[in-house]
Scaffold this motif. Structure first.
Motif, PDB file in Angstrom:
ATOM      1  N   UNK A  29       0.808  -1.223   0.000  1.00 11.38           N
ATOM      2  CA  UNK A  29       0.000   0.000   0.000  1.00 11.38           C
ATOM      3  C   UNK A  29       0.842   1.275   0.000  1.00 11.38           C
ATOM      4  N   UNK A  30       0.715   2.051  -1.035  1.00 12.47           N
ATOM      5  CA  UNK A  30       1.300   3.377  -1.020  1.00 12.47           C
ATOM      6  C   UNK A  30       2.807   3.465  -1.063  1.00 12.47           C
ATOM      7  N   UNK A  31       3.391   3.255  -2.236  1.00  9.07           N
ATOM      8  CA  UNK A  31       4.836   3.423  -2.380  1.00  9.07           C
ATOM      9  C   UNK A  31       5.183   4.907  -2.365  1.00  9.07           C
ATOM     10  N   UNK A  32       6.315   5.275  -1.741  1.00  7.01           N
ATOM     11  CA  UNK A  32       6.772   6.671  -1.727  1.00  7.01           C
ATOM     12  C   UNK A  32       8.019   6.781  -2.613  1.00  7.01           C
ATOM     13  N   UNK A  33       8.055   7.814  -3.456  1.00  9.02           N
ATOM     14  CA  UNK A  33       9.176   8.019  -4.372  1.00  9.02           C
ATOM     15  C   UNK A  33       9.808   9.376  -4.082  1.00  9.02           C
ATOM     16  N   UNK A  34      11.127   9.432  -3.792  1.00 10.21           N
ATOM     17  CA  UNK A  34      11.774  10.715  -3.488  1.00 10.21           C
ATOM     18  C   UNK A  34      12.081  11.512  -4.750  1.00 10.21           C
ATOM     19  N   UNK A  35      12.020  12.838  -4.630  1.00 14.85           N
ATOM     20  CA  UNK A  35      12.446  13.727  -5.709  1.00 14.85           C
ATOM     21  C   UNK A  35      13.807  14.322  -5.337  1.00 14.85           C
ATOM     22  N   UNK A  36      14.592  14.766  -6.334  1.00 16.33           N
ATOM     23  CA  UNK A  36      15.946  15.264  -6.056  1.00 16.33           C
ATOM     24  C   UNK A  36      15.966  16.433  -5.071  1.00 16.33           C
ATOM     25  N   UNK A  37      17.060  16.518  -4.308  1.00 21.82           N
ATOM     26  CA  UNK A  37      17.276  17.576  -3.319  1.00 21.82           C
ATOM     27  C   UNK A  37      18.664  18.170  -3.551  1.00 21.82           C
ATOM     28  N   UNK A  38      18.775  19.500  -3.446  1.00 25.29           N
ATOM     29  CA  UNK A  38      20.067  20.168  -3.605  1.00 25.29           C
ATOM     30  C   UNK A  38      20.656  20.445  -2.220  1.00 25.29           C
ATOM     31  N   UNK A  39      21.467  19.502  -1.743  1.00 22.22           N
ATOM     32  CA  UNK A  39      22.075  19.665  -0.417  1.00 22.22           C
ATOM     33  C   UNK A  39      23.093  20.802  -0.402  1.00 22.22           C
ATOM     34  N   UNK A  40      23.812  20.999  -1.512  1.00 24.16           N
ATOM     35  CA  UNK A  40      24.881  21.994  -1.522  1.00 24.16           C
ATOM     36  C   UNK A  40      24.336  23.404  -1.346  1.00 24.16           C
ATOM     37  N   UNK A  41      23.176  23.680  -1.941  1.00 22.79           N
ATOM     38  CA  UNK A  41      22.586  25.004  -1.807  1.00 22.79           C
ATOM     39  C   UNK A  41      22.124  25.259  -0.370  1.00 22.79           C
ATOM     40  N   UNK A  42      21.548  24.217   0.254  1.00 29.25           N
ATOM     41  CA  UNK A  42      20.998  24.380   1.600  1.00 29.25           C
ATOM     42  C   UNK A  42      22.066  24.299   2.689  1.00 29.25           C
ATOM     43  N   UNK A  43      23.081  23.445   2.458  1.00 27.91           N
ATOM     44  CA  UNK A  43      24.044  23.163   3.535  1.00 27.91           C
ATOM     45  C   UNK A  43      25.487  23.529   3.195  1.00 27.91           C
ATOM     46  N   UNK A  44      25.709  24.050   1.979  1.00 26.11           N
ATOM     47  CA  UNK A  44      27.077  24.302   1.523  1.00 26.11           C
ATOM     48  C   UNK A  44      27.896  25.185   2.443  1.00 26.11           C
TER      49      UNK A  44
END
Length: 425
Positions: A29-44
């Motif tokens: 029931x209900x598979x979850x699919x991740x979308x891309x994340x820009x770690x460098x912009x948020x945590x650079x």
């Protein structure tokens, strides 16, 4: 404390819902699919380049693999090999396990870093196409959910009958059945951990706005249905065993009823309004009715061992209830399979193959004998109450892993840099 953005389902068509999921022994029931994340912009500016790159690499691997698997992961599939020679499901599970300890560094000791990155996931059961949150605990919750769903998908593959070497009717090997029980307990453990260790970390406002597949009631329901299917396999093994007594089989069947009843109670009031969510609800309803057929059958056989007219009549009432529930379960099964996405039953095997043959036959026989033994034909109008047994099968005791050692190095480097800056100052 993090914010939520939901995108309506009519905006993108990225949900990747198949129209037909093939043979189903275990509904995912209900598979979850991740979308891309820009770690460098948020945590650079907040973390070392090496740690940011590691987070990015680990999560990108999951995004790519889940994207490739999404169109087929809930469909019938035999074991699919990758270039590394392993199962793609197992590879994706391993990728999630590799990512989780590094991800947990973002939430360690209440770190403010947990609110710096926006995590976006596509889901199947919620009306919203996707949900985004600036909260790393949401990411942890989504990872555990996906690990559980992949485990259920593995169990489904194990429990699809295969044609035996001798060419006779397809069957599921005892080895596969025993392995599936371990997998069900593992899936239940991930979900139990999500409820106990992760949900309490989210602020109440975010918890209220979680997509329905991550709602506490849904997490508990899927945990319980994993346990219910595990008991179903145990009952099938007991049926095949010459050493298992009627009392053992009745206990397993009655426990199975309680697991499915509790699963149904947990999702009854959830807004599972779209096709996938409704199919999930129909699956739980079908399995709950099926479990009651098994429980009343074995309860009836034990009651019939009594030597009084009352016990015999109670036995007949229980067996007639089993027969009615068996007929009702077939209708519930058909309703489940006809709900979109379409599905179909594998060749009948295990517990229900045995019971679908035995219940009508034994019920008819006991009714006839009862009429012959006693002058009047009146039987009990209602079925006797099923005995109440404590639930024996428990989820694996899964605990969140320790934070990856790379975060210790990060903290050491930060402390050293702080000292250098202080000396320079």
């Amino acid at each position: 404390m993090g914010c939520l953005v939901s995108t309506p389902k009519d905006t993108g068509g990225n949900r990747r819902r198949p129209g037909n999921i093939g043979e189903v022994s275990v509904f995912v029931p209900g598979l979850r699919i991740p979308k891309p994340v820009d770690f460098s912009q948020a945590l650079g500016d907040l973390l070392s380049k090496s740690l940011v790159e590691r987070l990015s690499a680990l999560r990108t691997r999951i995004v790519v693999m889940a994207g490739q698997e999404a169109p087929t992961i809930t469909r019938t599939r035999r074991k699919t090999a990758t270039q590394h020679g392993g199962s793609t499901l197992a590879d994706l599970l391993q990728a999630l396990e590799d990512y989780l300890p590094v991800l947990l560094g973002l939430v360690k000791d209440g770190s403010p870093l947990q609110h710096k990155v926006q995590f976006v996931w596509i889901n199947q059961e919620d009306e919203a196409e996707e949900t985004a949150m600036y909260n790393a605990w949401y990411e942890v919750l989504s990872i555990l959910h996906l690990m559980a769903m992949l485990s259920l998908s593995q169990a489904n593959l194990l429990l699809l009958p295969r044609t035996s070497a001798d060419g006779y009717q397809p069957k599921v090997s005892e080895e596969s059945r025993r392995s599936s029980i371990d997998i069900f307990l593992k899936a239940a453990g991930y979900l139990d951990c999500a409820v106990r260790q992760v949900l309490p970390q989210l602020p109440n406002e975010l918890r209220r706005n979680l997509p329905v597949d991550l709602a506490e009631g849904n997490l508990r329901a899927v945990c319980l249905q994993a346990l219910g299917q595990g008991v179903d396999i145990q009952l099938g093994l007991a049926i095949d065993s010459t050493k298992a007594t009627l009392a053992v089989k009745r206990r397993l069947a009655c426990e199975m009823v309680k697991y499915w009843q509790q699963a149904q109670d947990n999702i009854m009031n959830l807004p599972l309004t779209n096709g996938w969510g409704e199919k999930h609800r129909l699956f739980v309803k079908w399995k709950y009715i099926e479990a009651k057929a098994a429980a009343y059958y074995y309860h009836g056989l034990i009651l019939d061992e009594g030597n009084t007219e009352k016990s015999h009549r109670m036995a007949v009432a229980a067996l007639q209830a089993a027969d009615e529930y068996l007929k009702e379960s077939k209708k519930a099964c058909e309703a489940f399979n006809m709900a979109v996405p379409l599905s179909r039953n594998p060749p009948l095997w295990g517990t229900m193959k045995f019971l679908s043959e035995k219940i009508p036959k034994d019920t008819s026989s006991k009714v006839r004998i009862n009429k012959d033994l006693y002058s009047h034909e009146k039987s009990m109008e209602t079925a006797p109450t099923l005995p109440d047994f404590a639930l024996a099968l428990k989820p694996d005791d899964y605990q969140l892993p320790l934070v990856d050692v790379s975060w210790n190095e990060e903290n050491t480097n930060k402390a050293a840099q702080f000292t250098i800056n202080k000396l320079k100052g």
